[in-house]
Each structure stands twice: as structure tokens, then as C-alpha cells.
Scaffold this motif. Structure first.
Motif, PDB file in Angstrom:
ATOM      1  N   GLU A   1       0.833  -1.206   0.000  1.00 20.80           N
ATOM      2  CA  GLU A   1       0.000   0.000   0.000  1.00 20.80           C
ATOM      3  C   GLU A   1       0.867   1.254   0.000  1.00 20.80           C
ATOM      4  O   GLU A   1       0.609   2.201  -0.733  1.00 20.80           O
TER       5      GLU A   1
ATOM      6  N   MET B   1       2.503   1.695  -3.362  1.00 17.93           N
ATOM      7  CA  MET B   1       1.551   2.163  -4.371  1.00 17.93           C
ATOM      8  C   MET B   1       1.162   3.623  -4.152  1.00 17.93           C
ATOM      9  O   MET B   1       0.985   4.363  -5.112  1.00 17.93           O
TER      10      MET B   1
ATOM     11  N   THR C   1      -3.055  -5.164 -12.509  1.00 23.59           N
ATOM     12  CA  THR C   1      -3.297  -5.584 -11.132  1.00 23.59           C
ATOM     13  C   THR C   1      -4.490  -6.522 -11.079  1.00 23.59           C
ATOM     14  O   THR C   1      -5.338  -6.506 -11.967  1.00 23.59           O
TER      15      THR C   1
ATOM     16  N   LEU D   1      -6.891  -1.340  -5.818  1.00 22.48           N
ATOM     17  CA  LEU D   1      -5.783  -0.638  -6.471  1.00 22.48           C
ATOM     18  C   LEU D   1      -6.238  -0.124  -7.842  1.00 22.48           C
ATOM     19  O   LEU D   1      -5.935   1.004  -8.229  1.00 22.48           O
TER      20      LEU D   1
END
Ligand code: ADP
Ligand code: MG
Length: 222
Positions: A180, A183, A201, A206
Motif C-alpha cells: 500500500e 503504491m 493488477t 488498487l
């Protein structure tokens, strides 16, 4: 004014010989605007990595065309493609793919030196700082955690200020919390630089962070 940066027309790709051949992409068409963020989702085996590697010029299509930044990459020879990729594209893989014998800083420097970019050293240092890794500059990949390695890979991919960034399950090898954070960083950097992003993904959460989600199914985009 919006400007198209990726135009894919009727792309086809299969693997294997004769009767054993698997047709993975059966005529994929796609248009992406400059600065857009696009999530490419689909079941495992649906061809997401196949499509991404064609877009990034890492593999050859059987048919169809891919135009990136007004250049038809499907008609380029290997040398042209290598040069075009180095100057225009950033790629982040699930497995990081850092050069194991180079330090974090040297990994980020590499694409800049290949392009003989001026002020390569300053650029590489400021990117490592931007991903919060100044203190790891002189460490080898084997001395970095997964999250740190992926941050180096992101810094390396963005070093040349690419017109397009391709990322294939970039948080796939990280634990949830680290993934996380990495990202968050990726999206922050993409936003700050206005880079076009194509993100593969299987994580719907996401995917939702992207401006658009495209689904790959039965060899085509749904
Ligand atoms: P995804 O990334 O969506 O999981 P892939 O693009 O990796 O899917 O693979 C799509 C299909 O193509 C799968 O059935 C896979 O087994 C097959 N495939 C991928 N790469 C190769 C290859 N180099 N040779 C043969 N088959 C392949
Ligand atoms: Mg894949």
C-alpha cells in the motif's frame, strides 16, 4: 486538449505451435490519452502480462499495431525499439528486476547514463530522495527489503521522465501494508510528473485508484 499517447489496433498474440497453440490476445484495441492512468485487470492467465509486454515492446505481436507517442513500435527493429524504450518508457515489474551487482543509486543512474543525460547523478540522487531512500543509496539490492527494492525500481523507471510508465503487479511481491505504501508513492510520483500509467493488477481496490479500468477477458477488452 487531450492527446492520444497509446493507440492499439487489433492486436493478436498466441503461444505455442500448431494444435497446441493458445491464442491469448484475439484482437485487442485500446486508446490511452496522455496523462491518463489505466488499470488493466482480468483473471490470472487472461493475458495481462502478455499485453503489457507487447505495449512495452518487450515481445512481438502476431498481428496488429501499437503506436506510442506517435511512433509505430510494431514496425521497429530491435535496435530502434531498444532506443525508443530507453528514451520513452519506464517499466516496473513484480520481481523488481534490479541489477544485483549495482547499488541502489547505480541502478537509478543506469538508464540516465545509457541516454547520456546531463546531470544524471543529481537526478538519480533526487529521485532516491523522493522515494525516501537516500540513506540506502550505497546498498546492493540483496541488502534491501522488498518494499525498498520496489521503491528503487520505481525511481529507476521514472528517472528518464518517461512519457509512459508500465507496471505489472508492482505490489504483488510485497506484504499488504508495504504494498500500500509503495503504491501510494507510485501514484504520488505519477501525479506529480503527469506520467501516463498502465498498471496491471488483480486488486480491485488498487485498480479503482486509476482514472480508468479496462478488463481483459476471452482475449479481448471488455
Ligand atoms: P496474466 O498476466 O493475465 O496472468 P499472461 O499474459 O501471463 O496472463 O498469460 C496468458 C496466457 O498465456 C496463459 O495461459 C499463459 O500460460 C500463456 N503464456 C504466457 N507466456 C507464455 C509463453 N512465453 N509461452 C507459452 N505460453 C505463455
Ligand atoms: Mg501476469
Amino acid at each position: 486538449m487531450s492527446e492520444l499517447t497509446v493507440v492499439v489496433e487489433n492486436l493478436r498474440k498466441g503461444y505455442g505451435p500448431g494444435d497446441a497453440r493458445v491464442e491469448v490476445l484475439r484482437g485487442v484495441s485500446l486508446q490511452i490519452q496522455k496523462g491518463e492512468t489505466v488499470a488493466l485487470v482480468g483473471k490470472s492467465g487472461s493475458g495481462k502480462s502478455t499485453l503489457l509486454s507487447l505495449l512495452a515492446g518487450l515481445d512481438q505481436a502476431d498481428a496488429g499495431t501499437i503506436t506510442i507517442a506517435n511512433r509505430n513500435i510494431t514496425s521497429m527493429d530491435e535496435g530502434e525499439l531498444t532506443q525508443f524504450r530507453a528514451a520513452n518508457m519506464g517499466i516496473v515489474f513484480q520481481q523488481f528486476h534490479l541489477v544485483s551487482t549495482l547499488t541502489a543509486l547505480e541502478n537509478v543512474l543506469l538508464p540516465l547514463e545509457l541516454l547520456r543525460r546531463p546531470r544524471a547523478s543529481e537526478t538519480a540522487r533526487s529521485l532516491l530522495e523522493a522515494v525516501g531512500l537516500s540513506h540506502r543509496s550505497h546498498h546492493l539490492p540483496s541488502q534491501l527489503s522488498g518494499g525498498e527494492s520496489q521503491r528503487v525500481a520505481i525511481a529507476r523507471a521514472l528517472a528518464i521522465n518517461p512519457s509512459i510508465l508500465f507496471a505489472d503487479e508492482p505490489s504483488g511481491n510485497l506484504d499488504e501494508e508495504t504494498g500500500e505504501k509503495v503504491m501510494d508513492l507510485l501514484f504520488r510520483m505519477v501525479e506529480a510528473t503527469g506520467t501516463t500509467l498502465v498498471l496491471v493488477t488483480h486488486d480491485p481496490e488498487l485498480a479503482r485508484r486509476c482514472g480508468r479500468v479496462v478488463h481483459l477477458e476471452h482475449g479481448g477488452l471488455a
